[in-house]
Design a protein around this motif. Sequence first.
Motif, mmCIF file in Angstrom:
data_model
loop_
_atom_site.group_PDB
_atom_site.id
_atom_site.type_symbol
_atom_site.label_atom_id
_atom_site.label_comp_id
_atom_site.label_asym_id
_atom_site.label_seq_id
_atom_site.Cartn_x
_atom_site.Cartn_y
_atom_site.Cartn_z
ATOM 1 N N UNK A 52 -18.166 16.087 18.650
ATOM 2 C CA UNK A 52 -18.263 17.540 18.553
ATOM 3 C C UNK A 52 -19.368 18.039 19.476
ATOM 4 N N UNK A 53 -19.071 19.142 20.180
ATOM 5 C CA UNK A 53 -20.064 19.753 21.070
ATOM 6 C C UNK A 53 -20.080 21.248 20.798
ATOM 7 N N UNK A 54 -21.277 21.854 20.824
ATOM 8 C CA UNK A 54 -21.442 23.250 20.437
ATOM 9 C C UNK A 54 -22.067 24.033 21.591
ATOM 10 N N UNK A 55 -21.273 24.430 22.586
ATOM 11 C CA UNK A 55 -21.841 25.124 23.749
ATOM 12 C C UNK A 55 -22.430 26.484 23.404
ATOM 13 N N UNK A 56 -21.898 27.141 22.362
ATOM 14 C CA UNK A 56 -22.421 28.456 21.997
ATOM 15 C C UNK A 56 -23.814 28.356 21.391
ATOM 16 N N UNK A 57 -24.250 27.155 21.019
ATOM 17 C CA UNK A 57 -25.597 26.949 20.490
ATOM 18 C C UNK A 57 -26.466 26.199 21.498
ATOM 19 N N UNK A 58 -26.011 26.151 22.738
ATOM 20 C CA UNK A 58 -26.748 25.520 23.832
ATOM 21 C C UNK A 58 -27.296 26.609 24.747
ATOM 22 N N UNK A 59 -28.164 26.196 25.687
ATOM 23 C CA UNK A 59 -28.739 27.188 26.594
ATOM 24 C C UNK A 59 -29.217 26.508 27.864
ATOM 25 N N UNK A 60 -29.250 27.296 28.949
ATOM 26 C CA UNK A 60 -29.667 26.833 30.260
ATOM 27 C C UNK A 60 -30.972 27.533 30.621
ATOM 28 N N UNK A 67 -31.218 21.834 30.340
ATOM 29 C CA UNK A 67 -30.205 22.263 29.376
ATOM 30 C C UNK A 67 -30.626 21.791 27.995
ATOM 31 N N UNK A 68 -30.609 22.689 27.016
ATOM 32 C CA UNK A 68 -30.771 22.273 25.633
ATOM 33 C C UNK A 68 -29.395 22.394 24.980
ATOM 34 N N UNK A 69 -28.979 21.333 24.285
ATOM 35 C CA UNK A 69 -27.629 21.342 23.727
ATOM 36 C C UNK A 69 -27.619 20.753 22.326
ATOM 37 N N UNK A 70 -26.552 21.071 21.594
ATOM 38 C CA UNK A 70 -26.358 20.597 20.226
ATOM 39 C C UNK A 70 -25.032 19.851 20.177
ATOM 40 N N UNK A 71 -25.051 18.630 19.651
ATOM 41 C CA UNK A 71 -23.851 17.801 19.653
ATOM 42 C C UNK A 71 -23.796 16.956 18.386
ATOM 43 N N UNK A 72 -22.637 16.362 18.141
ATOM 44 C CA UNK A 72 -22.449 15.515 16.959
ATOM 45 C C UNK A 72 -21.478 14.399 17.283
ATOM 46 N N UNK A 73 -21.659 13.292 16.598
ATOM 47 C CA UNK A 73 -20.732 12.174 16.671
ATOM 48 C C UNK A 73 -20.863 11.418 15.354
ATOM 49 N N UNK A 74 -19.796 11.415 14.575
ATOM 50 C CA UNK A 74 -19.868 10.888 13.215
ATOM 51 C C UNK A 74 -19.298 9.474 13.092
ATOM 52 N N UNK A 75 -19.156 8.764 14.207
ATOM 53 C CA UNK A 75 -18.573 7.430 14.131
ATOM 54 C C UNK A 75 -19.548 6.432 13.523
ATOM 55 N N UNK A 76 -18.979 5.386 12.888
ATOM 56 C CA UNK A 76 -19.809 4.356 12.251
ATOM 57 C C UNK A 76 -20.641 3.618 13.289
ATOM 58 N N UNK A 77 -20.118 3.514 14.517
ATOM 59 C CA UNK A 77 -20.846 2.778 15.545
ATOM 60 C C UNK A 77 -22.206 3.403 15.818
ATOM 61 N N UNK A 78 -22.260 4.746 15.831
ATOM 62 C CA UNK A 78 -23.544 5.409 16.057
ATOM 63 C C UNK A 78 -24.469 5.213 14.863
ATOM 64 N N UNK A 79 -23.908 5.307 13.642
ATOM 65 C CA UNK A 79 -24.751 5.133 12.451
ATOM 66 C C UNK A 79 -25.333 3.726 12.386
ATOM 67 N N UNK A 83 -28.628 5.841 15.156
ATOM 68 C CA UNK A 83 -28.656 7.119 15.850
ATOM 69 C C UNK A 83 -28.240 8.240 14.900
ATOM 70 N N UNK A 84 -28.731 9.471 15.116
ATOM 71 C CA UNK A 84 -28.353 10.576 14.231
ATOM 72 C C UNK A 84 -26.895 10.976 14.424
ATOM 73 N N UNK A 85 -26.299 11.521 13.363
ATOM 74 C CA UNK A 85 -24.931 12.036 13.475
ATOM 75 C C UNK A 85 -24.896 13.339 14.265
ATOM 76 N N UNK A 86 -25.920 14.152 14.079
ATOM 77 C CA UNK A 86 -26.023 15.426 14.788
ATOM 78 C C UNK A 86 -27.408 15.514 15.413
ATOM 79 N N UNK A 87 -27.479 16.099 16.592
ATOM 80 C CA UNK A 87 -28.768 16.146 17.261
ATOM 81 C C UNK A 87 -28.819 17.285 18.271
ATOM 82 N N UNK A 88 -30.045 17.703 18.561
ATOM 83 C CA UNK A 88 -30.351 18.629 19.643
ATOM 84 C C UNK A 88 -31.083 17.833 20.711
ATOM 85 N N UNK A 89 -30.743 18.059 21.968
ATOM 86 C CA UNK A 89 -31.379 17.306 23.045
ATOM 87 C C UNK A 89 -31.636 18.207 24.244
#
Length: 316
Positions: A52-60, A67-79, A83-89
């Motif tokens: 999941x990617x949230x461009x409306x909550x990102x900014x340049x 770029x600051x962005x908000x993203x998510x990945x809920x797969x077991x491999x990341x857990x 690694x976090x399921x959701x993060x800002x970077x």
Amino acid sequence: MKALPPCRLFVLLARDAPLGVIFRRGPTKLTQLILWHTDMDTFELGDRHVGNFYPERSDLSPDGKLLIYFAANYTARRRNKGLPDTWTALSKPPWLRPLALWPNFGTYYGGGLFTSNIIVQVNQDPHAHRVSEGSVDQTSWPAGKPPAELDFPYDQLFWDHDDQFFTRMERNGWTAVEPYPSMLGPLNPDATFTELVTGAYEAPELPVHLRSVYSKPRPGSNESLVLLWPHRSAGYYGRSESPSYEVHDSRLKIVTSLSGAIWADWDQRGRLVYVQEGKLFTADLNIPGKFDPKEIADFTPLDKKRVRAPQSAGQW
């Protein structure tokens, strides 16, 4: 040969530089970043994100370098990797390699806004920022400590998908307008043209299916770009209704609909640029009430060639 379904595009434009970032979504869980040089209309393919990617909550940043962005990945491999399921970077577009990383607990918070090139408001979950009173800051710095001039205030604001979108728009020159400002009254077909032009007609209240209406003037002209934002919202990529756009000429009392456009703005050159069916367009507005569209790029085909991020993408 079966035609490819159009991808979905969202664009962030830098305020002080001829740069933009295009978020290309398609298939559903794949988002690719593309750096757009608006002065030459050239493009640089960047990283892809699966999840999941949230461009409306990102900014340049104003200079387009961060770029600051908000993203998510809920797969077991990341857990399993911790690694976090959701993060800002924070990253260097069009790359997603984090220079700074803020873990998040769910999607209630997340993302951020640039106040300037060196001040980044981070919309961070207070429980993710500090697990308990006096505990260690959960922010990580994959690229090492940032330059001393960079500041990351934690606003802990309630910014849902649309609220952060509108906050960024207002910063970039859009103004909330209510009631609906159309001079031809498309929401009230009973109004006559004479009533509208002479000002005898009062615009109707905002319809229930619209949450907000925003307007942005074109510098040095009588034209404004008007955004009609639907009430039902699930984020830009997941909304049940797409936004719509119109160009209003206040002198000639003419409204031109950008039929099918799901994103539009005035770029750094003052051009009308918009997204429609997976393509990026510009348009001349020399004839009132009509415009001459010109395709800048078609992003419908997914470039299968993966681009390797340069070493500098992971360095301040």
